[in-house]
Design an enzyme around this catalytic site. Structure first.
Site, PDB file in Angstrom:
ATOM      1  N   ALA A 260      -5.546  69.477 105.984  1.00  0.00           N
ATOM      2  CA  ALA A 260      -6.962  69.691 105.465  1.00  0.00           C
ATOM      3  C   ALA A 260      -7.860  69.178 106.290  1.00  0.00           C
ATOM      4  O   ALA A 260      -9.178  69.724 106.687  1.00  0.00           O
ATOM      5  CB  ALA A 260      -7.281  69.283 104.145  1.00  0.00           C
ATOM      6  N   GLU A 264      -8.787  72.980 111.954  1.00  0.00           N
ATOM      7  CA  GLU A 264      -7.953  73.941 112.850  1.00  0.00           C
ATOM      8  C   GLU A 264      -8.679  75.099 113.371  1.00  0.00           C
ATOM      9  O   GLU A 264      -8.563  76.131 114.163  1.00  0.00           O
ATOM     10  CB  GLU A 264      -6.785  74.313 112.393  1.00  0.00           C
ATOM     11  CG  GLU A 264      -6.786  75.105 111.038  1.00  0.00           C
ATOM     12  CD  GLU A 264      -6.882  74.328 109.716  1.00  0.00           C
ATOM     13  OE1 GLU A 264      -6.975  75.038 108.769  1.00  0.00           O
ATOM     14  OE2 GLU A 264      -7.338  73.170 109.639  1.00  0.00           O
ATOM     15  N   ASP A 306     -29.698  77.649 145.989  1.00  0.00           N
ATOM     16  CA  ASP A 306     -29.734  78.048 147.581  1.00  0.00           C
ATOM     17  C   ASP A 306     -30.969  78.863 147.695  1.00  0.00           C
ATOM     18  O   ASP A 306     -31.514  79.670 146.655  1.00  0.00           O
ATOM     19  CB  ASP A 306     -28.600  79.002 147.758  1.00  0.00           C
ATOM     20  CG  ASP A 306     -28.443  79.307 149.252  1.00  0.00           C
ATOM     21  OD1 ASP A 306     -28.554  78.381 150.136  1.00  0.00           O
ATOM     22  OD2 ASP A 306     -28.576  80.610 149.476  1.00  0.00           O
ATOM     23  N   ASP A 589     -25.184  82.899 147.181  1.00  0.00           N
ATOM     24  CA  ASP A 589     -24.725  84.011 147.356  1.00  0.00           C
ATOM     25  C   ASP A 589     -23.717  84.138 148.859  1.00  0.00           C
ATOM     26  O   ASP A 589     -23.083  85.254 149.107  1.00  0.00           O
ATOM     27  CB  ASP A 589     -25.779  85.104 147.556  1.00  0.00           C
ATOM     28  CG  ASP A 589     -26.652  84.774 148.789  1.00  0.00           C
ATOM     29  OD1 ASP A 589     -26.681  83.723 149.370  1.00  0.00           O
ATOM     30  OD2 ASP A 589     -27.681  85.759 149.077  1.00  0.00           O
ATOM     31  N   GLU A 657     -12.740  65.862 100.917  1.00  0.00           N
ATOM     32  CA  GLU A 657     -11.320  65.862 100.425  1.00  0.00           C
ATOM     33  C   GLU A 657     -10.565  64.783 100.519  1.00  0.00           C
ATOM     34  O   GLU A 657      -9.776  64.161  99.373  1.00  0.00           O
ATOM     35  CB  GLU A 657     -10.624  67.032 101.090  1.00  0.00           C
ATOM     36  CG  GLU A 657     -11.121  68.499 100.967  1.00  0.00           C
ATOM     37  CD  GLU A 657     -10.651  69.346 101.731  1.00  0.00           C
ATOM     38  OE1 GLU A 657      -9.742  69.137 102.682  1.00  0.00           O
ATOM     39  OE2 GLU A 657     -11.262  70.630 101.913  1.00  0.00           O
ATOM     40  N   ASN A 682      -8.634  74.455 101.777  1.00  0.00           N
ATOM     41  CA  ASN A 682      -8.826  74.417 103.416  1.00  0.00           C
ATOM     42  C   ASN A 682      -8.766  75.814 103.770  1.00  0.00           C
ATOM     43  O   ASN A 682      -9.551  76.033 104.797  1.00  0.00           O
ATOM     44  CB  ASN A 682      -7.656  73.813 103.894  1.00  0.00           C
ATOM     45  CG  ASN A 682      -7.482  73.379 105.323  1.00  0.00           C
ATOM     46  OD1 ASN A 682      -8.786  72.836 105.774  1.00  0.00           O
ATOM     47  ND2 ASN A 682      -6.845  73.666 106.360  1.00  0.00           N
TER      48      ASN A 682
END
Length: 841
Positions: A260, A264, A306, A589, A657, A682
């Site tokens: 919990a 994630e 540049d 470039d 929690e 969760n």
């Protein structure tokens, strides 16, 4: 391989023999750039899985699998797969950059072997080969010229210098450069990795970009979270055992708390935010080559740009002219023959424009289906003169047809002038000499009694002081053809100031970077005076300030302009900035920019530049417009704001929690939440609502605030305090519901479960981005996700099957109303506080 120079005595008009070529090819290897070592897929994957945050997710996935929480296990597995795939793609970039260098190298070369001309693959060239080069050819290896006629070479891809340089017998040509005009024969002196192109390839192959600021911050966060969560869950476990709770129950509870408390959904939020940012950037014609480039732009503190082709158009253009006592200002885009001349062209300027066309070999090509703008064939300086004639109302082709060229002496580096002789339509001959003012505007080219000479010299000096390249033109008519080799007694026609002009939006773009708190540094291979002139136009340099050179990288933290900079020195400048804690973006470039693009925290390539630069970069600007970077910076900041927004929401819920499980027993609540209830909350809160937060719009004024400090932690700038305060509020209302329900004899555990879940969903609405009229209804997916999760939370105490699964009890209307009222408080308090303080996260 050690570079070897072939002595002059080895030069033979018959070239090398076939046997000698075979011997040298076996000794030195093919004329190809260095190839990176092959990296196996599983090795790449392993390096990605070793990341601390990914390791924490894998541990969480193992725990959820053990507990039978298959939805969370599947989500974690998908997130790990996506992030691993992104990392592997990033590692492939260096290999692709080297492949692009292979493609850029000349595929074939014309050589002399065994006394005959042959066309061979460029990879088969060896030291000592005699190579013939003509206009338009790419130089296939480093050469020393043994014969040259009118040889001008475009070295901009290697040096950044926008004007072709003249090369004569005895001088060198570098691999990867392009012959603009003339012809030459040269002997190969270096091949493969020893050539100029090969050395840059080695730099690209051995240059790594390192982790992005976000990756560094998330790595630190993952380590801290992992250690903190494990310690707190062990405390919960020990407290439960000490209170006499069953060992298995406390073990499951502690493991559930680990799951919990671990956010994630964070990688999923990051991936969604980055993907949406990439899509928005694409709409602005900016293509990120990897997702993390999106966020890194929001962290940029220094933009090293540049000059040629990035801040400027990359095309020479006549901007000022002096003729017959009058100064003229010329405008126009690129090589287009259309534009304005102020004041309107008088006969003196028309004569100057006509002479410039006649004494030039360049031609202008109209737009095509592949190229929407006018282009030039030949020397860019001469092309600028031809475009000037068009802007003065002349037809270059008609001018040349009316005065055919009879003789010429090509541009000579020693005298720095070119001379042509023409037949005049009405009879007589016209001799024209153009070139450097110090030679054309002095004796013997110019007649000593020419009254216009002093004013022309003063005009030339004024144009040079303005950072322009100055071309002087002198001419005279005669009854007999003049000598193109040694012109004498000519009269001043005028002088022209030519420059590679700034892009139309360059100054406004520089101001935009300043408003966003980003320091703009100009890095170029040009002369210091030219670099200072361009920088002054951009508003980033003022007279009296120093101009650094590539050999002085230690000045990077206090100098705004660097001139005469080589590819290796650009790396040193960027490294110096990074050592001072800057997050550096580099634009470019050319081939010469590729190593620096790789070394910078974020490399930005122009879409119209070389393939090598595009492959080495993290972001490609399809429209070659640097202003697009400001939009990309805004997207990067939006992504980071949304990540912090999710962390405030997700970690506050995880903190609550943990606190409920720690403090509940002290208030007589026993085990406040069961393992299944923790995982349910969760799943609902960190699932759809958490991911939907990644799609929030940008905060108002996102481009009018300074970048966050590079060393700032992801939970810095008061976010950790806000998380703890919000977690305390969630804990307070949840425990209040539990304690009150317990004293009333109600199902207190179900009330605590309901209040904690709904309160977190209320916070998801309160942490949304501040809205404007344009974004009032942005991200409706968050509202839908919160509504669905709230219904699922209510179903957990309403549907018998879910009550059995989660061990909850049905709640009456008054009990449910009490839970809803308490759950609304944290979100309302946060909403009111944000309206008072207007924080951004």
């Amino acid at each position: 391989m050690t570079a070897t120079t072939i002595p002059d005595r080895d030069v033979s008009p018959h070239g090398l023999s076939t046997d000698e070529v075979v011997r040298r090819l076996a000794a030195d290897g093919p004329n190809t750039v260095e190839q990176p070592r092959r990296r196996h897929l599983w090795g790449r994957v392993g390096r990605q899985l070793a990341d601390p945050l990914v390791t924490l997710l894998l541990a969480a996935g193992a725990v959820t699998a053990i507990l039978g929480d298959w939805p969370d296990t599947a989500i974690i597995a998908v997130v790990v797969f996506l992030n691993t795939a992104i990392g592997v793609v990033q590692q492939v970039r260096a290999d692709r950059a080297i492949a692009a260098l292979d493609e850029l190298a000349a595929p074939a070369a014309r050589v002399v072997r065994d006394g005959t001309d042959r066309v061979v693959a460029a990879a088969g060239l060896v030291r000592g080969d005699l190579v013939r080069i003509e206009a338009g050819d790419v130089v296939p290896a480093d050469l020393r010229l043994s014969d040259a006629f009118g040889c001008q070479v475009d070295e901009s891809a290697l040096t950044g210098e926008s004007v072709p340089v003249t090369r004569t017998v005895g001088e060198h040509l570098s691999a990867g450069t392009v012959m603009v005009s003339g012809r030459a024969v040269g002997q190969v002196i270096r091949t493969g990795p020893d050539s100029a192109m090969g050395r840059i390839a080695t730099l690209v192959a051995h240059t790594t970009g390192g982790p992005t600021p976000l990756q560094r911050r998330l790595t630190r966060l993952g380590r801290v979270l992992g250690a903190t969560i494990v310690v707190l869950c062990l405390v919960v476990f020990a407290a439960g055992i000490a209170a006499g709770r069953p060992l298995l129950l406390m073990a499951l509870t502690s493991v559930s708390l680990v799951v919990a408390a671990v956010p994630e959904s964070l990688p999923a939020v990051v991936t969604l935010a980055l993907a949406l940012g990439a899509r928005r950037m694409a709409r602005h014609r900016a293509i990120p080559r990897n997702l993390h480039a999106v966020e890194t732009l929001g962290s940029v503190t220094v933009l090293a740009a540049d000059k040629t082709g990035t801040m400027t158009e990359g095309r020479m253009s006549a901007r000022r002219a002096y003729a017959d006592g009058t100064d003229y200002t010329v405008t126009g885009v690129g090589y287009a023959p259309a534009g304005t001349v102020t004041p309107p062209p008088a006969p003196g300027l028309l004569a100057l424009a006509r002479a410039g066309v006649l004494c030039s070999d360049a031609a202008l090509l109209p737009p095509t289906a592949e190229d929407s703008g006018w282009s030039a064939v030949g020397d860019p300086l001469e092309a600028a003169l031809v475009a000037l004639a068009g802007r003065c109302g002349l037809n270059p082709d008609a001018v040349r047809d009316c005065a055919p060229r009879l003789a010429e002496h090509p541009f000579d580096q020693a005298t720095r002038q070119m001379t042509t002789v023409h037949a005049e339509p009405g009879g007589g001959f016209l001799t024209i000499c153009k070139g450097a003012p110090e030679t054309v505007l002095s004796s013997p080219v110019l007649a000593e009694d020419d009254p216009g000479a002093p004013a022309a010299r003063a005009a030339a000096a004024d144009l040079a002081a303005a950072g322009m390249r100055v071309i002087a033109v002198a001419a005279a008519t005669s009854a007999a053809p003049g000598s193109p080799i040694a012109p004498r007694g000519l009269r001043v026609v005028g002088v022209v100031g030519i420059e590679d002009p700034l892009r139309a939006a360059a100054a406004a773009t520089a101001a935009g970077f300043a408003a966003a708190g980003i320091r703009l540094i100009l890095i170029t291979g040009d002369h210091p005076a030219t670099a200072a002139h361009i920088s002054a136009q951009l508003g980033i340099w003022h007279p009296g300030e120093p101009v650094g050179t590539g050999g002085q990288p230690q000045q990077a933290h206090r100098v705004q302009v660097f001139a005469r900079t080589h590819p290796e020195q650009k790396l040193d400048i960027i490294a110096e900035l990074q050592q001072h804690g800057e997050v550096v973006a580099m634009t470019g470039d050319g081939v010469n920019d590729a190593p620096a693009l790789r070394r910078a925290d974020i490399g930005v390539a122009m879409g119209g530049g070389t393939e090598v630069a595009r492959q080495a970069a993290d972001l490609v600007l399809v429209d070659d417009n640097l202003a697009t970077v400001t939009h990309a910076v805004g997207e990067g900041r939006r992504v980071y704001d949304n990540i912090r927004r999710f962390l405030r929401y997700g970690l506050a819920g995880g903190t609550a929690e943990l606190a409920v499980m720690l403090l509940g027993p002290l208030l007589g609540l026993g085990v406040p939440l069961l393992p299944g209830q923790i995982l349910w909350i969760n799943l609902l809160t960190h699932g759809l609502p958490g991911v939907a937060l990644g799609a929030e719009p940008a905060e108002p004024g996102v481009l009018h605030r300074p970048p966050r400090p590079p060393g700032e932690q992801v939970l810095g700038d008061g976010l950790l305090r806000a998380i703890l305060a919000l977690g305390a509020a969630l804990t307070a209302v949840s425990l209040t519901a539990g304690v009150y329900g317990s004293r009333q004899g109600w199902p207190w555990q179900s009330m605590l479960f309901m209040t904690l879940g709904l309160a977190q969903l209320g916070v998801a609405l309160a942490v949304r981005a501040n809205r404007t009229a344009a974004t009032r209804w942005a991200n409706p997916g968050l509202l839908g996700a919160v509504a669905l999760s709230a219904l699922a939370q209510l179903a957990a105490v309403s549907i018998p099957a879910l009550r059995t699964l989660l061990d909850t009890a049905a709640l009456t209307g008054s009990q449910l109303g009490c839970c809803v009222l308490l759950a609304a408080l944290p979100g309302l308090l946060l909403w009111c506080a944000r309206r008072v303080r207007r924080p951004e996260s």
